[in-house]
Scaffold this active site. Structure first.
Site, short mmCIF file in Angstrom:
data_model
loop_
_atom_site.label_atom_id
_atom_site.label_comp_id
_atom_site.label_asym_id
_atom_site.label_seq_id
_atom_site.Cartn_x
_atom_site.Cartn_y
_atom_site.Cartn_z
N TYR A 1 0.84 14.25 1.20
CA TYR A 1 0.24 13.03 0.64
C TYR A 1 -1.23 12.87 1.05
O TYR A 1 -2.10 12.79 0.17
CB TYR A 1 1.09 11.80 1.02
N LYS B 1 -4.60 13.08 -1.41
CA LYS B 1 -5.55 11.97 -1.56
C LYS B 1 -6.96 12.44 -1.20
O LYS B 1 -7.93 12.06 -1.84
CB LYS B 1 -5.14 10.77 -0.69
N1 LIG Z 1 0.49 1.07 -0.49
C1 LIG Z 1 -0.44 1.32 0.39
O1 LIG Z 1 -0.36 0.91 1.56
C2 LIG Z 1 -1.65 2.13 0.00
C3 LIG Z 1 -2.67 2.29 0.94
C4 LIG Z 1 -3.79 3.03 0.59
C5 LIG Z 1 -3.90 3.57 -0.68
N2 LIG Z 1 -2.92 3.42 -1.57
C6 LIG Z 1 -3.10 4.01 -2.92
O2 LIG Z 1 -3.04 2.97 -3.86
C7 LIG Z 1 -2.52 3.45 -5.10
C8 LIG Z 1 -1.38 2.55 -5.55
O3 LIG Z 1 -0.37 2.58 -4.56
P1 LIG Z 1 0.85 1.58 -4.58
O4 LIG Z 1 1.19 1.29 -3.19
O5 LIG Z 1 0.58 0.49 -5.55
O6 LIG Z 1 1.99 2.56 -5.14
P2 LIG Z 1 3.07 2.30 -6.27
O7 LIG Z 1 4.01 3.44 -6.19
O8 LIG Z 1 3.61 0.92 -6.18
O9 LIG Z 1 2.21 2.39 -7.59
C9 LIG Z 1 1.82 3.60 -8.15
C10 LIG Z 1 1.98 3.50 -9.66
O10 LIG Z 1 1.59 4.76 -10.22
C11 LIG Z 1 2.52 5.09 -11.20
N3 LIG Z 1 2.62 6.53 -11.36
C12 LIG Z 1 3.16 7.41 -10.49
N4 LIG Z 1 3.11 8.64 -11.02
C13 LIG Z 1 2.53 8.54 -12.23
C14 LIG Z 1 2.22 9.45 -13.25
N5 LIG Z 1 2.52 10.74 -13.15
N6 LIG Z 1 1.61 9.00 -14.35
C15 LIG Z 1 1.33 7.68 -14.51
N7 LIG Z 1 1.61 6.76 -13.58
C16 LIG Z 1 2.21 7.18 -12.45
C17 LIG Z 1 3.87 4.53 -10.72
O11 LIG Z 1 4.79 4.38 -11.78
C18 LIG Z 1 3.42 3.24 -10.08
O12 LIG Z 1 3.49 2.17 -11.00
C19 LIG Z 1 -2.09 4.89 -4.84
O13 LIG Z 1 -3.07 5.74 -5.38
C20 LIG Z 1 -2.04 5.00 -3.34
O14 LIG Z 1 -2.33 6.30 -2.90
C21 LIG Z 1 -1.78 2.69 -1.28
C1 LIG Z 2 8.19 4.66 13.63
C2 LIG Z 2 8.93 3.63 12.86
C3 LIG Z 2 9.59 2.68 13.78
C4 LIG Z 2 8.07 2.85 11.93
C5 LIG Z 2 7.76 3.63 10.69
C6 LIG Z 2 6.73 2.87 9.90
C7 LIG Z 2 6.17 3.73 8.80
C8 LIG Z 2 7.22 3.86 7.71
C9 LIG Z 2 4.87 3.11 8.28
C10 LIG Z 2 3.84 2.99 9.43
C11 LIG Z 2 2.46 3.10 8.80
C12 LIG Z 2 2.72 3.15 7.32
C13 LIG Z 2 1.64 3.78 6.44
C14 LIG Z 2 0.29 3.08 6.59
O1 LIG Z 2 0.42 1.68 6.56
C15 LIG Z 2 -0.68 3.48 5.56
C16 LIG Z 2 -0.34 4.12 4.43
C17 LIG Z 2 -1.43 4.55 3.55
C18 LIG Z 2 -1.10 4.64 2.12
O2 LIG Z 2 -2.04 5.43 1.45
C19 LIG Z 2 0.29 4.99 1.77
C20 LIG Z 2 1.32 4.26 2.63
C21 LIG Z 2 1.06 4.49 4.10
C22 LIG Z 2 1.22 5.98 4.37
C23 LIG Z 2 2.08 3.70 4.97
C24 LIG Z 2 3.51 4.28 4.79
C25 LIG Z 2 4.52 3.73 5.78
C26 LIG Z 2 4.07 3.89 7.22
C27 LIG Z 2 3.97 5.37 7.58
#
Ligand SMILES: NC(=O)c1ccc[n+]([C@@H]2O[C@H](COP(=O)([O-])OP(=O)(O)OC[C@H]3O[C@@H](n4cnc5c(N)ncnc54)[C@H](O)[C@@H]3O)[C@@H](O)[C@H]2O)c1
Ligand SMILES: CC(C)CCC[C@@H](C)[C@H]1CC[C@H]2[C@@H]3[C@H](O)C=C4C[C@@H](O)CC[C@]4(C)[C@H]3CC[C@]12C
Length: 371
Positions: free
Chosen positions: A161, A165
């Site tokens: 992952y 990214k």
């Molecule tokens: N959730 C977090 O903490 C976090 C933190 C940093 C960055 N991000 C980034 O933010 C973005 C959104 O994340 P999120 O948490 O909303 O995830 P999410 O899974 O809720 O949303 C992702 C969306 O992308 C769509 N998708 C996946 N594969 C696809 C494909 N092949 N074609 C078209 N659509 C597709 C999914 O259906 C979903 O609606 C991602 O790029 C993720 O890397 C998330």
């Molecule tokens: C060790 C266990 C008790 C707890 C596990 C928690 C674990 C599932 C959580 C901790 C941190 C979380 C990630 C973090 O907030 C940031 C991101 C960046 C984003 O791009 C995608 C999601 C992610 C990886 C979170 C996923 C869940 C994590 C690893």
């Protein structure tokens, strides 16, 4: 006159517009009543039913079911768009999908978006990157003193992952300045949220349900001193909307830049931060120190990874705890920056109190809803 007509004809495309962040971006675009906005296109693999309720307003909402890995589908959706906000991605740190699939969606999908912009003449591209493009790295180095975009840090990744990214972000930044159809330059930038929380955050919901199952308790696993960066989804969405709006006026300054997403959310450990929402919902975090020694957690995480590998031919075993998630949760990584404020006037739209209350209300509503 031509300028005015063009100004009222803007089309925004939000890829991943039905995801956790994407939904907030779409709703924010509509709430902000951007006067130039004519149409929002929402491109997603899975379209959500709530889209229907958005179709009654003055801005045309067009839902496009499509796959970012399919170049022709992306090109068709991008054609005629003024700005692309590319949030679509496969967020998988639990091993649910293969590394190949993660690469295809996150890297090839982003390539397709860039090429579609170039071919069709779309000039502005906002990419949702991640803090994990920087770290935590596999060596477990902390991001000391709450780093910013300039802080040196050894970004070394092995997990699919963050690797995907990082590659995708690089592609987006390198594409800045490429000539799009019509001869004008593409303007790109990348936003790096830390761990996003708020309404719709599935992992928060999972922790809540797990706590309910355990008699309204969760057990501390990570020391309270480990700080994990968090940012409210509404503020991340607002930052995307602002960037999309300002990119045209400030292309020299903002083109090719990265911005961490930040707000007033406090610096806390992952678990203590979650308790800001889960405690008012009746859960309690047991232990002022981790109840299980760290070496045992490492052992359990390794065992989980091994089991996942062994069971793969028969079933999907993807628990939350694995060596990667443990490393992320157990490594101090927080940001402190004002780059977004300096470059495009960003101020968080939601205070910490607002963000907290909204999230608590959402968690409370989760109780009783289907899993
Ligand atoms: N959730 C977090 O903490 C976090 C933190 C940093 C960055 N991000 C980034 O933010 C973005 C959104 O994340 P999120 O948490 O909303 O995830 P999410 O899974 O809720 O949303 C992702 C969306 O992308 C769509 N998708 C996946 N594969 C696809 C494909 N092949 N074609 C078209 N659509 C597709 C999914 O259906 C979903 O609606 C991602 O790029 C993720 O890397 C998330
Ligand atoms: C060790 C266990 C008790 C707890 C596990 C928690 C674990 C599932 C959580 C901790 C941190 C979380 C990630 C973090 O907030 C940031 C991101 C960046 C984003 O791009 C995608 C999601 C992610 C990886 C979170 C996923 C869940 C994590 C690893």
């Amino acid at each position: 006159m031509a300028g005015t007509a063009q100004a009222q004809e803007q089309v925004y495309l939000v890829t991943g517009g039905c995801g956790f962040l994407g939904e907030h971006v779409v709703r924010m675009l509509l709430q902000q009543q951007e006067p130039r906005l004519r149409e929002i296109r929402i491109f997603d693999l899975h379209l959500s039913p709530w889209l229907e309720e958005l179709k009654t307003g003055p801005v045309q909402v067009t839902a496009i079911q499509g796959d970012v890995t399919q170049a022709h589908e992306v090109a068709a959706a991008v054609a005629g768009a003024h700005v692309v906000i590319h949030t679509a991605g496969l967020v998988d740190v639990f091993g649910r999908s293969s590394p190949k699939t993660i690469h295809e969606v996150n890297v090839q999908g982003t390539k397709n978006v860039i090429e579609a912009c170039v071919q069709t003449g779309t000039r502005f591209l906002v990419y949702t990157s991640s803090m994990e493009v920087v770290g935590p790295n596999i060596k477990g180095h902390p991001f000391y003193s709450r780093g910013n975009e300039e802080t040196p840090y050894e970004a070394v990744h092995s997990h699919p992952y963050p690797c995907s990214k990082a590659l995708a972000e690089q592609l987006v930044l390198e594409a800045n300045g490429r000539r799009v159809r019509g001869g004008l330059p593409l303007v790109t930038c990348a936003l790096r949220p830390t761990g996003i929380y708020g309404e719709g955050h599935q992992i928060m919901r999972d922790f809540y349900r797990q706590g309910l199952r355990l008699g309204c308790r969760l057990f501390r696993a990570i020391p309270a001193s480990v700080e994990h960066g968090r940012v409210y989804v509404g503020n991340v969405a607002w930052m995307h909307v602002l960037v999309a709006r300002e990119l045209e006026q400030r292309e020299k300054l903002m083109g090719g830049q990265v911005y961490f997403c930040y707000d007033e959310s406090p610096y806390k450990s992952y678990e203590d931060f979650n308790m800001e929402f889960l405690a008012p919902c009746g859960l309690r975090l047991v232990g002022t120190r981790p109840l299980v020694p760290y070496w045992l957690l490492v052992l359990l995480a390794t065992l989980n990874a091994l089991l996942q590998w062994l069971l793969r031919p028969f079933l999907l075993y993807a628990p939350m705890l694995n060596p990667y998630t443990l490393a992320v949760a157990n490594t101090t990584f927080t940001v402190s920056t004002n780059k977004a404020q300096r470059h495009f006037g960003y101020e968080p739209l939601f205070s910490w109190e607002d963000s907290r209350n909204r999230t608590i209300r959402w968690v409370q509503a989760v109780e009783g809803s289907p899993s």
